[in-house]
Design a protein around this motif. Sequence first.
Motif, mmCIF file in Angstrom:
data_model
loop_
_atom_site.group_PDB
_atom_site.id
_atom_site.type_symbol
_atom_site.label_atom_id
_atom_site.label_comp_id
_atom_site.label_asym_id
_atom_site.label_seq_id
_atom_site.Cartn_x
_atom_site.Cartn_y
_atom_site.Cartn_z
ATOM 1 N N LEU A 1 0.697 -0.993 -0.041
ATOM 2 C CA LEU A 1 -0.174 0.481 -0.104
ATOM 3 C C LEU A 1 1.262 1.721 -0.087
ATOM 4 C CD1 LEU A 1 -3.154 0.672 -0.209
ATOM 5 C CD2 LEU A 1 -2.857 1.171 2.863
ATOM 6 N N ALA A 2 1.875 1.396 1.013
ATOM 7 C CA ALA A 2 2.966 2.070 1.112
ATOM 8 C C ALA A 2 3.437 2.689 -0.529
ATOM 9 C CB ALA A 2 3.894 1.808 1.824
ATOM 10 N N GLU A 3 3.309 1.301 -1.270
ATOM 11 C CA GLU A 3 4.083 1.503 -2.392
ATOM 12 C C GLU A 3 3.606 2.232 -3.694
ATOM 13 O OE1 GLU A 3 7.310 1.661 -5.369
ATOM 14 O OE2 GLU A 3 7.466 0.944 -3.269
ATOM 15 N N LYS A 4 2.351 1.949 -3.260
ATOM 16 C CA LYS A 4 1.368 2.817 -4.428
ATOM 17 C C LYS A 4 0.884 4.173 -3.870
ATOM 18 C CE LYS A 4 -1.006 -1.385 -5.886
ATOM 19 N NZ LYS A 4 -0.566 -1.549 -7.567
ATOM 20 N N VAL A 5 0.675 4.602 -2.312
ATOM 21 C CA VAL A 5 0.009 5.443 -2.029
ATOM 22 C C VAL A 5 1.004 6.588 -1.440
ATOM 23 C CG1 VAL A 5 -1.371 6.466 -0.383
ATOM 24 C CG2 VAL A 5 -1.747 4.358 -1.227
ATOM 25 N N TRP B 1 3.776 8.941 0.463
ATOM 26 C CA TRP B 1 3.673 9.405 2.217
ATOM 27 C C TRP B 1 2.177 9.574 2.615
ATOM 28 C CZ3 TRP B 1 0.574 13.607 3.306
ATOM 29 C CH2 TRP B 1 0.653 14.452 2.415
ATOM 30 N N PRO B 2 1.254 9.500 1.549
ATOM 31 C CA PRO B 2 -0.163 9.954 2.664
ATOM 32 C C PRO B 2 -0.812 8.594 3.547
ATOM 33 C CG PRO B 2 0.307 10.920 0.212
ATOM 34 C CD PRO B 2 0.802 10.607 1.039
ATOM 35 N N ILE B 3 -0.268 7.478 3.320
ATOM 36 C CA ILE B 3 -0.368 6.385 4.179
ATOM 37 C C ILE B 3 0.052 6.908 5.329
ATOM 38 C CG2 ILE B 3 1.646 5.358 4.074
ATOM 39 C CD1 ILE B 3 0.790 2.764 4.144
ATOM 40 N N LEU C 1 -3.817 8.187 6.858
ATOM 41 C CA LEU C 1 -4.412 7.326 6.204
ATOM 42 C C LEU C 1 -4.806 6.238 7.969
ATOM 43 C CD1 LEU C 1 -4.090 6.039 2.927
ATOM 44 C CD2 LEU C 1 -5.892 7.436 3.755
ATOM 45 N N CYS D 1 7.403 3.266 6.798
ATOM 46 C CA CYS D 1 7.655 4.193 5.858
ATOM 47 C C CYS D 1 9.208 4.502 5.555
ATOM 48 C CB CYS D 1 6.426 5.742 5.882
ATOM 49 S SG CYS D 1 5.260 5.355 5.820
#
Length: 350
Positions: free
Chosen positions: A173-177, A179-181, A184, A210
Motif C-alpha cells: 500500500l505504501a508503494e502505491k500511495v 507518504w499519504p499512508i 490514513l 515508511c
Amino acid sequence: MQNQFTRTHSNMAKGLAILLLLAYHLFENEELITSMEVNYTPFSLEGFLCFSGFGNICVSMFVFLTAFGIARGLEGQWSPEGLCWKSAYGQAARRFLRLMLNFAILYASVSLLWWYKFDYQSLYGAGKQGVLPLLTDALGLSMFFGTPTLNDTWWYMEIAYLLIFLVPLLAGLAEKVGWPILPLAFLLPSAVTLHPDLARYFFVAVFGVCAARGRWPDRLLGLKLHPVLKWLAAAAGFVLCVLIRQNYMVHEYYIHLIDAPVSLFLVMAAAGVAGRVPVLGKALAFVGKHSMNIYLVHTFFYKILWRPYIYRFRYAGITFLLLLAVCLVYSVALETVKKAARLERLLRRL
C-alpha cells in the motif's frame, strides 16, 4: 555501505529497548517500589517514576523495528508490476513458523525447569480438557483465542504474529500511495474497529514501513556531525522525549502518535550514537541479540519465581543489573542447547 542500517544496528536498538523494558517492569509504580523497598537514590521519586514509566516505549520500538525489518526484507520481492504477493507471503509464513517454534522451545524450557512451580490443571483445565489450551499457550497463540496463559507478558506474541502478515500488505500500500499512508494510518483506527493492541501500535507499524521505504535510518546514519554534537543531541533529545511522552495529556490521548517518532529517535540514538562506541555498541548488540528470549522469560524471574531474590539488594541499579544478568544467562544457555541439538540449524532453514 558504511551508512546502511544493518542487522547489527537493529540489535543495538533492540538492546536499548529491552533495557527500557526491564526498568519499566521492575519499577513500574510507586506501590511496587514501596513494597519492595527500592532505593532510587539519587533521584526523586517523581523523576524516577517518570523515567521508569518511559520504559514502556519498548513495545513501540519493537513494533517499529519489526515493521522496518520486514519491509526492508521485502525489497527483493518487487517486480515492475508491484510486490510479488506469493513470494512475500511465503516468506511471511516461514517467519511465522520460525517465531512459533522458537517460542515453543522457550515454553518447553521453562516448563521442564520449573514444572513444579505451576498449577497447570488450575490454569488450563484438568485432564484432556487442558491439553488444547496448553498447546495453544505453548505456541504463543493464547491471545488469539482468549485462553489462559502461563505468563501475561506473552500478550505481545499476538502483535508479533499479526505484524508478520500485516506488514507486506502495508508495504504494498505504501508503494502505491506514498507518504499519504501516514494520515490514513492515523485515521483508520477511528473509522474502523480494530483490536485495541493493534489500534495502539498501528501507526507505529506504518511509520516503520515508511522508514524502510524512505531509508530514513540510512540517511540519519549518514549525517555528518561532530561526535560531541551527536552525543549532546542524543542526550538532550532523550530528556525531551521523556518529558514530552510522559506528560499526562500526551500520554493519555496522543501516545499512539508520539511513540512513532520517539521510537525512531531512540533507534537512531542506540545505533548511530551509542553504537559508535565499540564496547557500548557491542554490549547493546549482544543484549539485543537475546532480546526476544529476555522479553519472554524476564517476568518469571522478577515476578513469579525469584521475586524476593531479584529485589533483595534494594538498590535500583543492582536490582536492574541482577535481572539483566539472570535473563542473559538463561538466554545464552537456551541458545547453546538449541545449537547443540541442531535446532538452530533447523530454524534457519525455515
